[in-house]
Design an enzyme around this catalytic site. Sequence first.
Site, mmCIF file in Angstrom:
data_model
loop_
_atom_site.group_PDB
_atom_site.id
_atom_site.type_symbol
_atom_site.label_atom_id
_atom_site.label_comp_id
_atom_site.label_asym_id
_atom_site.label_seq_id
_atom_site.Cartn_x
_atom_site.Cartn_y
_atom_site.Cartn_z
ATOM 1 N N ASP A 247 0.821 -1.210 0.000
ATOM 2 C CA ASP A 247 0.000 0.000 0.000
ATOM 3 C C ASP A 247 0.860 1.268 0.000
ATOM 4 O O ASP A 247 1.843 1.369 0.744
ATOM 5 C CB ASP A 247 -0.891 0.043 1.237
ATOM 6 C CG ASP A 247 -1.798 -1.175 1.375
ATOM 7 O OD1 ASP A 247 -1.347 -2.295 1.092
ATOM 8 O OD2 ASP A 247 -2.954 -0.989 1.795
ATOM 9 N N HIS B 129 -1.143 4.536 -0.551
ATOM 10 C CA HIS B 129 -2.187 5.403 0.004
ATOM 11 C C HIS B 129 -1.879 6.895 -0.117
ATOM 12 O O HIS B 129 -1.968 7.645 0.853
ATOM 13 C CB HIS B 129 -2.452 5.036 1.467
ATOM 14 C CG HIS B 129 -3.370 3.870 1.627
ATOM 15 N ND1 HIS B 129 -4.671 3.871 1.172
ATOM 16 C CD2 HIS B 129 -3.185 2.644 2.191
ATOM 17 C CE1 HIS B 129 -5.248 2.707 1.446
ATOM 18 N NE2 HIS B 129 -4.358 1.945 2.059
ATOM 19 N N ASP C 293 -4.055 -0.412 -3.482
ATOM 20 C CA ASP C 293 -4.228 0.690 -2.532
ATOM 21 C C ASP C 293 -3.211 1.801 -2.772
ATOM 22 O O ASP C 293 -2.460 2.211 -1.886
ATOM 23 C CB ASP C 293 -4.162 0.184 -1.089
ATOM 24 C CG ASP C 293 -5.493 -0.407 -0.622
ATOM 25 O OD1 ASP C 293 -6.351 -0.688 -1.474
ATOM 26 O OD2 ASP C 293 -5.664 -0.588 0.590
ATOM 27 N N ASP D 52 -6.309 7.180 -1.795
ATOM 28 C CA ASP D 52 -7.072 7.401 -0.559
ATOM 29 C C ASP D 52 -6.134 7.642 0.623
ATOM 30 O O ASP D 52 -4.974 7.253 0.618
ATOM 31 C CB ASP D 52 -8.015 6.241 -0.249
ATOM 32 C CG ASP D 52 -9.259 6.237 -1.120
ATOM 33 O OD1 ASP D 52 -9.628 7.315 -1.614
ATOM 34 O OD2 ASP D 52 -9.851 5.158 -1.312
ATOM 35 N N ARG D 53 -6.701 8.288 1.634
ATOM 36 C CA ARG D 53 -6.003 8.601 2.887
ATOM 37 C C ARG D 53 -5.025 9.759 2.737
ATOM 38 O O ARG D 53 -5.199 10.792 3.343
ATOM 39 C CB ARG D 53 -5.267 7.371 3.466
ATOM 40 C CG ARG D 53 -6.140 6.175 3.736
ATOM 41 C CD ARG D 53 -7.068 6.416 4.891
ATOM 42 N NE ARG D 53 -7.662 5.164 5.364
ATOM 43 C CZ ARG D 53 -8.511 5.092 6.382
ATOM 44 N NH1 ARG D 53 -8.838 6.161 7.061
ATOM 45 N NH2 ARG D 53 -9.019 3.935 6.744
ATOM 46 N N ASN E 25 -8.473 -2.934 -2.490
ATOM 47 C CA ASN E 25 -9.858 -2.622 -2.117
ATOM 48 C C ASN E 25 -10.144 -1.129 -2.183
ATOM 49 O O ASN E 25 -11.313 -0.706 -2.198
ATOM 50 C CB ASN E 25 -10.181 -3.166 -0.723
ATOM 51 C CG ASN E 25 -9.346 -2.527 0.366
ATOM 52 O OD1 ASN E 25 -8.116 -2.608 0.353
ATOM 53 N ND2 ASN E 25 -9.994 -1.885 1.329
ATOM 54 N N HIS E 26 -9.093 -0.285 -2.232
ATOM 55 C CA HIS E 26 -9.302 1.157 -2.347
ATOM 56 C C HIS E 26 -9.353 1.640 -3.790
ATOM 57 O O HIS E 26 -9.565 2.833 -4.017
ATOM 58 C CB HIS E 26 -8.231 1.919 -1.572
ATOM 59 C CG HIS E 26 -8.557 2.060 -0.120
ATOM 60 N ND1 HIS E 26 -9.206 3.157 0.406
ATOM 61 C CD2 HIS E 26 -8.358 1.216 0.919
ATOM 62 C CE1 HIS E 26 -9.370 3.000 1.705
ATOM 63 N NE2 HIS E 26 -8.866 1.821 2.045
ATOM 64 N N HIS F 147 -3.800 -8.372 -3.324
ATOM 65 C CA HIS F 147 -3.842 -7.317 -2.314
ATOM 66 C C HIS F 147 -4.340 -7.823 -0.963
ATOM 67 O O HIS F 147 -3.728 -7.584 0.074
ATOM 68 C CB HIS F 147 -4.740 -6.157 -2.766
ATOM 69 C CG HIS F 147 -4.821 -5.066 -1.753
ATOM 70 N ND1 HIS F 147 -3.787 -4.195 -1.521
ATOM 71 C CD2 HIS F 147 -5.802 -4.720 -0.871
ATOM 72 C CE1 HIS F 147 -4.119 -3.354 -0.556
ATOM 73 N NE2 HIS F 147 -5.334 -3.654 -0.152
ATOM 74 N N ARG G 145 -13.003 -6.762 9.454
ATOM 75 C CA ARG G 145 -13.373 -5.598 8.653
ATOM 76 C C ARG G 145 -14.852 -5.552 8.318
ATOM 77 O O ARG G 145 -15.353 -4.532 7.832
ATOM 78 C CB ARG G 145 -12.572 -5.585 7.346
ATOM 79 C CG ARG G 145 -11.071 -5.549 7.525
ATOM 80 C CD ARG G 145 -10.377 -5.672 6.174
ATOM 81 N NE ARG G 145 -8.934 -5.834 6.303
ATOM 82 C CZ ARG G 145 -8.059 -4.823 6.278
ATOM 83 N NH1 ARG G 145 -8.483 -3.593 6.159
ATOM 84 N NH2 ARG G 145 -6.763 -5.062 6.393
#
Length: 499
Positions: free
Chosen positions: A230, A232, A259, A262-263, A291-292, A340, A388
């Site tokens: 990731d 991000h 990923d 995002d963030r 998943n992002h 992932h 999750r």
Amino acid sequence: MAEGADGASGEQHDQAEGMKAKANQYFKDKDYDNAIKYYTLAIELNSENAIYYGNRSLAYLRTECYGYALSDATKAVELDKKYIKGYYRRATANMALGKFKAALKDYDTVVKVKPNDKDAKMKYQECNKIVKQKAFERAIANDELKRSVVDSLDIESMTIEDDYTGPKLEDGKVTLKFMKELMQWFKDQKKLHRKCAYQILVQVKEVLSKLPSLVEITLSEKESITICGDIHGQYYDLLNIFELNGLPSESNPYLFNGDFVDRGSFSVEVILVLFGFKLLLPNHFHVLRGNHETDNMNQMYGFEGEVKAKYTSQMFELFSEVFQWLPLAQCINSKVLIMHGGLFSEDGITLEDIKKIDRNRQPPDSGPMCDLLWSDPQPQNGRSVSKRGVSCQFGPDVTSRFLEENKLDYIIRSHEVKPDGYEVTHNGKCITVFSAPNYCDQMGNQGAYTPLRASNLKPIIHQFKTLQWKRCLNVSYGVLVRGFWPFNEFAIESTTLWV
């Protein structure tokens, strides 16, 4: 910070309060795993205290265990119908899980009790907007087949203004010179011209759409490939990786394991650089879906807002189309499988099954595609409900059976922040690699990446961390978005571990 409960009576209650006090301190220190541990001990001593569950729910939210957070918040509300933070945390968990109607109901409860709470009102309005948007999308979904954004673009007619001095594609093509200029341009926090961004997206969509859902590559005896987890939106950490491990090239291939966005506040910069290298080195630079790389997550965690702020809504729609064509897994020399998330909610899934997945869509709530993006390993055998709230958790026996049935040696996955940037589990057969150090500017974790040499396919873990950072932005494109730059260029410590 997690709150404390009012006084309790009896020795057992006093012990529970002591455990809660320790948990609160761990929470304050951002050691969420130990906070969860001591809130759990408090609950074991006094299982009727709503605040213990509410506090543990918040700690689970911090560690992105949204399923567990939802369960705890629900228990807190059951124990105390007036515990308003329980409703708020349950709403937050449901939002993270894409259950917007359920979240809206709880936000409505919070706003009615606390009408002057600006944060609660903002979250209510945000959630209500999403619920209405989803209803509109469903209403028009059957009206006509959705046209691709590419069909409505006229890139050739887009004009690059005379005062734009940034990087440009050469005759519409990505070159190494362009990539070096692009990385420096983004490092200086300047925006790529929209025409160039559209050119990259249209071209990379064409490249990705020709790939299978499971990409298989064979490295010769002397070749290697570097696996990154990731990112991000942490652009400067991406630069750190290239500084430490070298720029991508035919002799230095990379695989980025989802990923990307995002963030962090620089998701656009991260993804355009990664897509640029994919165009420059289509057979030596690989990108998998996380998943992002999905609409719901982008809506919640910043990427959609960032694209709209820096470019347009139309460009986000095109990003969404491109993300749907990202492959779901990659197999190296028929021995190492990379995805992932992780393995599957049921036995019997083969590599052939992965190849057959129709990935050009938003991921479903269950099934192999969902599992590849969302599942997590667990230490105990068997499977359990996901922390999750999506997919499952799988044990070492599940991993062993899958590897044996598919004649594989081990899997590499990402998806989870780890204090050391990596984790080796399931008797060395499941390796987690996470490449975003000090994730969200709060976790204090190291980042890691792992080169694999074809000669033995033995992973070499490289850890790295940024020593000094300077706050430059406090931008909010969505939820939990922050921006930073390093004021000491590539101030890095690096160690190498054999696993």
